[in-house]
Design a protein around this motif. Structure first.
Motif, mmCIF file in Angstrom:
data_model
loop_
_atom_site.group_PDB
_atom_site.id
_atom_site.type_symbol
_atom_site.label_atom_id
_atom_site.label_comp_id
_atom_site.label_asym_id
_atom_site.label_seq_id
_atom_site.Cartn_x
_atom_site.Cartn_y
_atom_site.Cartn_z
ATOM 1 N N ARG A 109 -19.709 127.019 -44.348
ATOM 2 C CA ARG A 109 -20.654 128.054 -44.797
ATOM 3 C C ARG A 109 -20.225 129.483 -44.013
ATOM 4 N N ALA A 110 -20.078 129.387 -42.676
ATOM 5 C CA ALA A 110 -20.007 130.658 -41.902
ATOM 6 C C ALA A 110 -18.689 131.300 -42.270
ATOM 7 N N THR A 142 -19.365 128.635 -50.327
ATOM 8 C CA THR A 142 -20.623 128.280 -50.672
ATOM 9 C C THR A 142 -20.922 126.651 -50.967
ATOM 10 N N ASP A 143 -21.961 126.335 -50.926
ATOM 11 C CA ASP A 143 -22.387 124.954 -50.986
ATOM 12 C C ASP A 143 -21.506 124.323 -52.455
ATOM 13 N N THR A 145 -19.118 112.654 -41.320
ATOM 14 C CA THR A 145 -19.337 114.261 -41.670
ATOM 15 C C THR A 145 -20.804 114.654 -41.092
ATOM 16 N N THR A 146 -20.808 115.906 -40.636
ATOM 17 C CA THR A 146 -22.175 116.636 -39.943
ATOM 18 C C THR A 146 -22.526 117.713 -40.665
ATOM 19 N N GLN A 147 -23.807 117.824 -40.345
ATOM 20 C CA GLN A 147 -24.249 119.357 -41.106
ATOM 21 C C GLN A 147 -23.719 120.317 -40.180
ATOM 22 N N GLU A 148 -23.479 120.159 -39.044
ATOM 23 C CA GLU A 148 -22.656 121.392 -38.352
ATOM 24 C C GLU A 148 -21.347 121.697 -38.908
ATOM 25 N N GLU A 149 -20.854 120.451 -39.325
ATOM 26 C CA GLU A 149 -19.402 121.182 -40.095
ATOM 27 C C GLU A 149 -19.305 121.818 -41.399
ATOM 28 N N VAL A 150 -20.657 121.331 -42.106
ATOM 29 C CA VAL A 150 -20.809 122.129 -43.202
ATOM 30 C C VAL A 150 -21.241 123.477 -43.141
ATOM 31 N N ASP A 151 -22.265 123.560 -41.937
ATOM 32 C CA ASP A 151 -22.412 125.115 -41.489
ATOM 33 C C ASP A 151 -21.488 125.969 -41.102
ATOM 34 N N LYS A 152 -20.374 125.184 -40.429
ATOM 35 C CA LYS A 152 -19.322 126.170 -40.023
ATOM 36 C C LYS A 152 -18.458 126.297 -41.302
#
Length: 149
Positions: free
Chosen positions: A116-117, A121-122, A107-114
């Motif tokens: 969130r977008a 929420t976290d 998993t990547t931070q980019e996936e988490v950011d997507k």
């Protein structure tokens, strides 16, 4: 809730502390304000499929059909999660949870950011992954003690 005490709950009753914990967790997710019953059942069903755990797979398949999805829709989602009959936002979270439970180091931070977008929420993301991870553990327990087999 089911009209009977499911076999899995009977097994967990061997340890009152574990049963209490499981019931508290189930209570937390029941009627969750952001994670729908359908999304949570889809997570559990697909995790159970990946774990080759027939008992939980069948149980959650039935829950999804009772929620209004057709057998064909649910079966198609099992073959390809991107076809899950969920809104796009939920489908994205579902796919992330499946990846996190199968290959957590990928998993990547980019996936988490997507996510969130999309409005998650976290807490939503964490609780969805925690739900999937608990499903993995529950499948192991149920299969080790031959629940439903």
């Amino acid at each position: 809730m089911f009209g009977v005490v499911p076999t899995g709950v009977q097994l967990l009753g061997v340890s009152p502390g574990i049963l209490d914990n499981q019931l508290a967790i189930m209570g937390h997710y029941h009627g969750h304000k952001t994670l729908s019953t359908q999304l949570l059942a889809m997570i559990r069903m697909m995790i159970s499929n990946a774990c080759k755990s027939q008992y939980c797979l069948n149980l959650n398949h039935s829950i999804l059909e009772s929620a209004g999805f057709t057998k064909e829709q649910v079966d198609a989602a099992l073959s390809d999660p991107s076809t899950a009959p969920l809104e796009a936002k939920e489908k994205a979270l579902l796919i992330f949870v499946l990846k996190a439970c199968d290959t957590p180091h990928s998993t990547t931070q980019e996936e988490v950011d997507k996510l969130r977008a999309l409005g998650w929420t976290d807490v939503d993301i964490f609780e969805a992954v925690a739900h999937g991870a608990r499903a993995v553990g529950t499948n192991i327990i149920f299969d080790a003690f031959r629940v439903g087999i």
